[in-house]
Write an enzyme that holds these catalytic residues in place. Structure first.
Site, PDB file in Angstrom:
ATOM      1  N   ASP A 102       0.844  -1.200   0.000  1.00  0.00           N
ATOM      2  CA  ASP A 102       0.000   0.000   0.000  1.00  0.00           C
ATOM      3  C   ASP A 102       0.876   1.246   0.000  1.00  0.00           C
ATOM      4  OD1 ASP A 102      -2.139  -1.708   0.222  1.00  0.00           O
ATOM      5  OD2 ASP A 102      -2.252  -1.508   2.409  1.00  0.00           O
TER       6      ASP A 102
HETATM    7  N1  URA Z   1      -1.165  -6.027   3.753  1.00  0.00           N
HETATM    8  C1  URA Z   1      -1.674  -4.779   3.786  1.00  0.00           C
HETATM    9  O1  URA Z   1      -2.719  -4.555   4.370  1.00  0.00           O
HETATM   10  N2  URA Z   1      -0.999  -3.819   3.158  1.00  0.00           N
HETATM   11  C2  URA Z   1       0.156  -3.997   2.522  1.00  0.00           C
HETATM   12  O2  URA Z   1       0.731  -3.064   1.977  1.00  0.00           O
HETATM   13  C3  URA Z   1       0.688  -5.303   2.506  1.00  0.00           C
HETATM   14  C4  URA Z   1      -0.002  -6.300   3.123  1.00  0.00           C
END
Ligand code: URA
Length: 238
Positions: A102
């Site tokens: 993310d």
């Molecule tokens: N899980 C998440 O919620 N976000 C990420 O960036 C990676 C794994």
């Protein structure tokens, strides 16, 4: 392979620039000057020289990046800068991030133009281990260790067992073996815990040790071979 493509992929210059070098007679194949920009040859068995300097054939590039916040794991984006923009000097190859972190997640991200390895590493059946460091808004109950081990319902499916290691009231490591959308955040959200900080400590055997946020390094040959062996071993087990 076309001569102009070979040279631009080797980082010599843009297609336009290398065409000029070829036409000017600076490039030889097995010691014969070739001035035809689209000359087709076998890059594995031919010695290519630019002004007497041998140009090695390197079709694939592999990097591990310590992704900073504020960058998207994509090749293009209208809002945020992309992780690909952090890898300098490789505009001539089509690099892409393997899987997604993310925009507010930091940590270990593999980046490559090796499409075959990329797709095998993210294939749902063979997902490799991913370890995250997590900080939450409230205390993490001990019960979560078992809950994550048993799997929790996301998208109408039970997640694969995850290993939770609580290191402090609101801090933990979580290792998962899948890559569902926002998986870690949603696993904690299921227990009304908000993830305030998320850092991917490792992806398979790769980690971001010795890399500051935004820094990256090239994988060694052993690491590339190790990733290939890893997917092969997972494929053989299915
Ligand atoms: N899980 C998440 O919620 N976000 C990420 O960036 C990676 C794994």
């Amino acid at each position: 392979m076309r001569l102009d493509k070979f040279l631009s992929q080797a980082g010599i210059g843009t297609r336009k620039e290398v065409k000029i070098l070829i036409k000017k007679g600076f490039v030889s194949l097995d010691d014969t000057i070739i001035k035809q920009v689209d000359y087709d040859f076998n890059p594995y068995s031919t010695i290519v020289k630019l002004n007497d300097k041998i140009i090695e054939y390197q079709p694939y590039y592999y990097f591990v990046l310590n992704k900073p916040e504020g960058y998207v794991s994509a090749c293009n984006d209208n809002v945020y800068p992309t992780v690909i923009e952090l890898i300098e000097g490789y505009d001539h190859v089509k690099l892409s991030p393997v899987g997604r972190l993310d925009v507010d997640t930091t940590g270990t991200l593999l980046i490559t133009n090796d499409g075959n390895l990329h797709h095998r590493l993210i294939a749902p059946k063979y997902h490799v281990d991913k370890k995250y460091y997590v900080e939450t808004d409230f205390k993490i109950p001990q019960d979560l260790v078992l809950a994550f081990k048993n799997g929790i319902m996301l998208d109408g499916e039970l997640t694969l067992p995850g290993e939770l290691e609580i290191i402090d009231d609101k801090k933990a490591y979580l290792t998962i073996h899948q890559g569902k959308f926002h998986q870690v955040k949603r696993m904690f959200q299921n227990f009304n815990l908000k993830v305030l900080k998320l850092d991917r400590v490792s992806f398979a055997f790769l980690n971001h040790d010795n890399l500051k946020l935004g820094e990256y390094r090239t994988l060694t040959k052993d690491e590339v071979d190790g990733l290939k062996k890893l997917v092969e071993s997972k494929e053989n087990n299915h």
